[in-house]
Design an enzyme around this catalytic site. Structure first.
Site, PDB file in Angstrom:
ATOM      1  N   ASP A   1      82.426  44.845 -29.177  1.00 44.95           N
ATOM      2  CA  ASP A   1      82.362  46.174 -29.765  1.00 44.95           C
ATOM      3  C   ASP A   1      82.449  47.193 -28.624  1.00 44.95           C
ATOM      4  OD1 ASP A   1      82.164  48.245 -31.523  1.00 44.95           O
ATOM      5  OD2 ASP A   1      80.344  47.551 -32.499  1.00 44.95           O
TER       6      ASP A   1
ATOM      7  N   GLU B   1      77.464  55.523 -37.978  1.00 45.59           N
ATOM      8  CA  GLU B   1      76.689  54.811 -36.958  1.00 45.59           C
ATOM      9  C   GLU B   1      75.333  55.493 -36.687  1.00 45.59           C
ATOM     10  OE1 GLU B   1      78.919  52.803 -33.837  1.00 45.59           O
ATOM     11  OE2 GLU B   1      80.754  53.579 -34.676  1.00 45.59           O
TER      12      GLU B   1
HETATM   13  C1  BGC Z   1      83.142  54.627 -32.552  1.00 42.96           C
HETATM   14  C2  BGC Z   1      84.468  55.074 -32.158  1.00 42.96           C
HETATM   15  C3  BGC Z   1      84.276  56.492 -31.721  1.00 42.96           C
HETATM   16  C4  BGC Z   1      83.395  56.455 -30.497  1.00 42.96           C
HETATM   17  C5  BGC Z   1      83.075  57.782 -29.936  1.00 42.96           C
HETATM   18  C6  BGC Z   1      82.322  54.544 -31.324  1.00 42.96           C
HETATM   19  O1  BGC Z   1      81.073  54.066 -31.596  1.00 42.96           O
HETATM   20  O2  BGC Z   1      83.209  53.434 -33.221  1.00 42.96           O
HETATM   21  O3  BGC Z   1      85.387  54.867 -33.149  1.00 42.96           O
HETATM   22  O4  BGC Z   1      85.445  57.156 -31.509  1.00 42.96           O
HETATM   23  O5  BGC Z   1      82.202  55.772 -30.712  1.00 42.96           O
HETATM   24  O6  BGC Z   1      82.455  57.671 -28.689  1.00 42.96           O
HETATM   25  C1  BGC Z   2      81.612  50.219 -34.046  1.00 41.52           C
HETATM   26  C2  BGC Z   2      82.556  49.209 -34.605  1.00 41.52           C
HETATM   27  C3  BGC Z   2      83.959  49.738 -34.527  1.00 41.52           C
HETATM   28  C4  BGC Z   2      84.285  50.126 -33.114  1.00 41.52           C
HETATM   29  C5  BGC Z   2      85.668  50.692 -32.938  1.00 41.52           C
HETATM   30  C6  BGC Z   2      82.019  50.721 -32.712  1.00 41.52           C
HETATM   31  O1  BGC Z   2      81.229  51.756 -32.296  1.00 41.52           O
HETATM   32  O2  BGC Z   2      80.319  49.639 -33.943  1.00 41.52           O
HETATM   33  O3  BGC Z   2      82.203  48.879 -35.906  1.00 41.52           O
HETATM   34  O4  BGC Z   2      84.850  48.757 -34.983  1.00 41.52           O
HETATM   35  O5  BGC Z   2      83.362  51.073 -32.663  1.00 41.52           O
HETATM   36  O6  BGC Z   2      85.793  51.947 -33.482  1.00 41.52           O
END
Ligand code: BGC
Ligand code: BGC
Length: 794
Positions: free
Chosen positions: A316, A517
């Site tokens: 991740d 998130e």
């Molecule tokens: C998300 C990403 C997002 C990024 C921003 C990640 O946790 O999944 O898709 O753009 O954080 O820092």
């Molecule tokens: C998230 C994932 C996601 C990835 C890419 C991460 O922060 O936990 O679920 O697939 O970002 O965007």
């Protein structure tokens, strides 16, 4: 291959070799031999391809950068195995760019990754992965399906299979190969900001629906067309424990007996693996203190050994960087623990160099690298991307724009919306009577970004998004208005409940603002926003029967609203097809949705899974012709009256009632551009937990929140020294802080305490103004009673 083609390839191979020769950081192997034609890869086995790869390019296969941090030229040079777009990344730096740009960029990346290579090195196209977690929702114009919590309420595996199939086609239209979905978390504490990504608190239901989604996205392994045209690779995520962290803290720690934890949180994996899921994503969380990305006993022992998973394990977002002793750019531990692909959005160059070094010096055995690379190559072979070597736009679904957000896909989404509505209370108001004159109120009634929720166009959703970013979508109000007309009645939009006259019935649409998130983590389950409550009460006072339509990513404590409404519908986050809500309200479809999570009776932040503490148990939901619901509920909630003004900005979020404004432009969650202020998310301790705020000359930023005599503590660093006067003010005098900021410039994170001592009267507002250019980074702004007495400091 025709002679002309060969000549063209040879010529570009020469160019590639030349480029490699002059660049300082090109990780290219030796040159000399004639070009290897891309088509060769089609017939070779992954093992044969591997045998011909240079170490540099093997390492690149297991590195996954974000499209926001690489150019096609980087892809040509390094030959990354895979790339991703994070929720805030879009083609050419624009996450709101047109759908056609996604395909155009996919072609560019494909062409860069398949440019001929010198020598005998095989040419391996790169795969692109995206978070199509409720439809291909990063892309403007896609069908946005309800989030998983709503799908859980449908309990309908066949429907979910059809959603997966529609999503896969929309992904392929834009040239992408792989989705980071489904989330098969078993959320056990609704305070978790990702509860809506979970189908259910019940592992059995999650297993059944997760496997169905995998089959929809990929096809079935034993049937023709598996991972073929119109199908994409799926990802079961996040292995494991994501839904089981203490207090529902995102990326937190899961505690307990391993076998018991597996029985809940790893339970959905066998079904997904059985359905042939191509990849599994390692989770951010730790289990009993050990981060999953470095956890060999679980990532290799359990997942590979006991669960028999043979596909690819992807990390991740910088999850490897959280392993003890690791950084984003240096983490052999993760590969050694069993990760195959590093999701390393930005620090890919560093990581490439460190991995290369570590394979050379024996820290990482070649066999482990080879195994990881083989998994990437096998996935590519399964997806057929070697076959025929066609660029994304030339594939069967590439550029078939009529399929993106097609009527057929939208019909599936509307069916899902209708099947997910859970009727919690009905005192004879529903179904709505034909011919009824209806008022539809509430700021969520005609608000497509809000009904779509997080992971919609942008990572967090909401904010500066408008209906224009969801062309073809139908708001809940629009759906009601159409249904009312058809039934010989009328519905008018009365956002604030202000329309004249006395309608036969009022529908109040209200709920949570979008989040994703950790930004959605909460300390308790109280639903605080009183807009909906006030509207319900106002209608009741006029003697108008009311229907509450509640939009949320989770069950929340809404006892007050349940008391105030005659009917109450949990509508979750329905996505682009708001008409599905009206289908149930008017009885065009039955109310078959049933809670896949228990609903809390209390607002305090206790886990609500299981019957204790539940107001409605999992499985609850009324039929349309069934009157029922709770009696008068207790409205006490200590969390509501406690002081929530304390944190004005923390963990990347503004406090519940705090607003940031640049002149008159609201900056939701202190992010956005307006009137000389550019506020962007930056990572301090976690992703986007802080802001970089750049002031253009004359710009002003004001924060307003709960009234208090407490001072402010601000954690900040100055990254661009002020060019002219900067002042701060509360209600009274403007204090010049230019000198103090100048001294702090470039010195790292520090704390500023602002009290009545230097600001005069302090109340509910703090404003900064800068006469010149200047930039500050802020990770926390807290109201602090103790600071009320103290002197100001910087
Ligand atoms: C998300 C990403 C997002 C990024 C921003 C990640 O946790 O999944 O898709 O753009 O954080 O820092
Ligand atoms: C998230 C994932 C996601 C990835 C890419 C991460 O922060 O936990 O679920 O697939 O970002 O965007």
């Amino acid at each position: 291959m025709t002679r002309q083609n060969f000549a063209r390839l040879a010529a570009s191979a020469g160019l590639a070799a030349l480029l490699a020769g002059c660049s300082t950081d090109a990780p290219l192997a030796s040159t000399g031999a004639p070009a290897a034609a891309p088509a060769e890869a089609a017939s070779a086995s992954p093992e044969e391809l591997l045998a011909r790869m240079s170490l540099e390019r093997k390492v690149a296969q297991i590195i996954q950068p974000d499209i926001g941090s690489i150019t096609p030229e980087d892809v040509r040079r390094y030959r990354f195995g895979t790339i991703l777009n994070g929720g805030n990344s879009g083609p050419y730096g624009d996450d709101k760019g047109p759908a056609s740009d996604w395909l155009k960029l996919a072609d560019e990346f494909w062409e860069a990754s398949t440019a001929p290579l010198p020598g005998d090195e095989p040419v391996i196209p790169a795969l692109w992965a995206t978070d199509a977690v409720h439809g291909h929702a990063n892309v403007i114009g896609a069908t946005v399906f309800p989030h998983n919590i709503a799908l859980g309420a449908t309990g309908d595996a066949d429907l979910i299979r059809r959603i997966g199939a529609a999503t896969a086609i929309e992904i392929e239209v834009t040239g992408i190969d792989w989705t980071f979905a489904p989330t098969i978390a078993v959320a056990r504490d609704d305070r978790w900001g990702r509860t809506y990504e979970s189908y259910s608190e019940d592992p059995k239901l999650v297993s059944r629906l997760g496997a169905a989604m995998v089959e929809g996205l990929q096809g079935r392994p034993d049937e023709p067309g598996f991972l073929g045209a119109g199908k994409v690779a799926a990802t079961a995520k996040h292995f494991f424990g994501d839904g089981g962290t203490a207090q529902g803290v995102d990326q937190g720690d899961v505690n307990g007996d391993l076998a018991e934890l597996m029985a809940i949180h790893a339970a959905p994996y066998p079904a997904a693996i059985g359905a042939g899921v191509a990849s599994v994503m390692a989770s951010f969380n730790s289990i009993n203190g050990a981060k999953m990305h470095g956890n060999a006993p679980l990532l290799t022992g359990e997942l590979r050994g006991n669960l028999g998973f043979e596909g690819l394990v992807v990390g991740d977002w910088n999850g490897h960087g959280q392993v003890k002793g690791c950084t984003n750019g240096d983490c052999p531990q993760a590969l050694l623990a069993g990760l195959d692909v590093y999701m390393v959005p930005e620090n890919w160059k560093e990581l490439h160099a460190s991995l290369l070094r570590q394979v050379k010096d024996g820290t990482i055995p070649m066999s482990r690298l080879d195994e990881a690379v083989l998994r990437v190559l096998r996935l590519k072979q399964q997806l057929g991307i070697f076959d025929g070597e066609v660029k994304p736009s030339a594939r069967p679904y590439g550029g078939k724009w009529e399929l993106l957000g097609s009527a057929e896909h939208r019909a599936v989404a509307r069916e899902a919306v209708a099947k997910s509505q859970v009727l919690l209370k009905n005192h004879g108001v529903l179904p709505l009577k034909p011919g009824a004159r209806i008022e539809v109120a509430g700021s969520a009634a005609d608000n497509i970004p809000q009904q779509a929720g997080g992971w919609s166009v942008t990572w967090q959703g909401g904010g500066d998004l408008t209906a224009e970013h969801f062309p073809g979508a139908t708001s809940i109000y629009a759906g009601i208005a159409a249904a009312a007309r058809e039934a010989g009645g009328e519905a008018v939009l009365a956002k604030g409940g202000e329309a004249a006259g006395k309608p036969d019935v009022a529908i109040v649409v209200f709920g949570e603002e979008p989040y994703a998130e950790f930004v959605g983590d909460r300390k308790d389950l109280a639903f605080r926003d009183e807009e909906g409550l006030n509207l319900l009460k106002a209608y009741r006072a006029k003697g108008v029967p009311t229907v509450a339509v509640f939009l949320s990513g989770r069950p929340l404590w809404v006892n007050r609203e349940l008391n105030a409404a005659d009917a109450f519908v949990a509508a979750w986050l329905p996505g682009s097809e708001g008409a599905g809500v009206a289908d149930v309200l008017f009885g065009a479809r039955p109310a078959t949705g049933r809670l896949s999570f228990s609903w809390p009776a209390h607002c305090e932040g206790t886990p609500v899974n299981g019957p204790e503490g539940a107001l409605f148990a999992r499985g609850y939901g009324l039929d349309l012709d069934q009157a029922g619901g709770p009696g008068v509920l207790d409205e006490t909630c200590n969390a509501l009256t406690a002081d929530h003004g304390a944190a004005w900005f923390a963990s990347g979020r503004l406090g519940n009632t705090v607003q940031a404004v640049a002149d008159n432009a609201v900056l939701p969650d202190l992010r956005g551009v307006g009137n000389g202020i550019t506020a962007t998310g930056i990572d301090r301790k976690a992703q986007e937990d802080a802001r970089r705020i750049a002031f253009a000359p004359g710009a002003k930023l004001a924060l307003t929140g709960p009234e208090s005599s407490a001072g402010w503590r601000i954690t900040y660093q100055v990254t661009e020294r002020p060019k002219a006067a900067v002042t701060v003010s509360a209600d009274g005098t403007a204090l010049d802080i230019t000198q103090r900021l100048a001294v702090a410039a470039g010195k790292g994170w520090r704390e500023m305490v602002l009290t009545s001592d230097c600001l005069g009267k302090v109340g509910d507002k703090l404003a900064f103004a800068s006469k010149g250019k200047f930039a500050i980074e802020i990770s926390e702004i807290a109201r602090d009673e103790r600071a009320a007495e103290t002197e100001c400091s910087f």
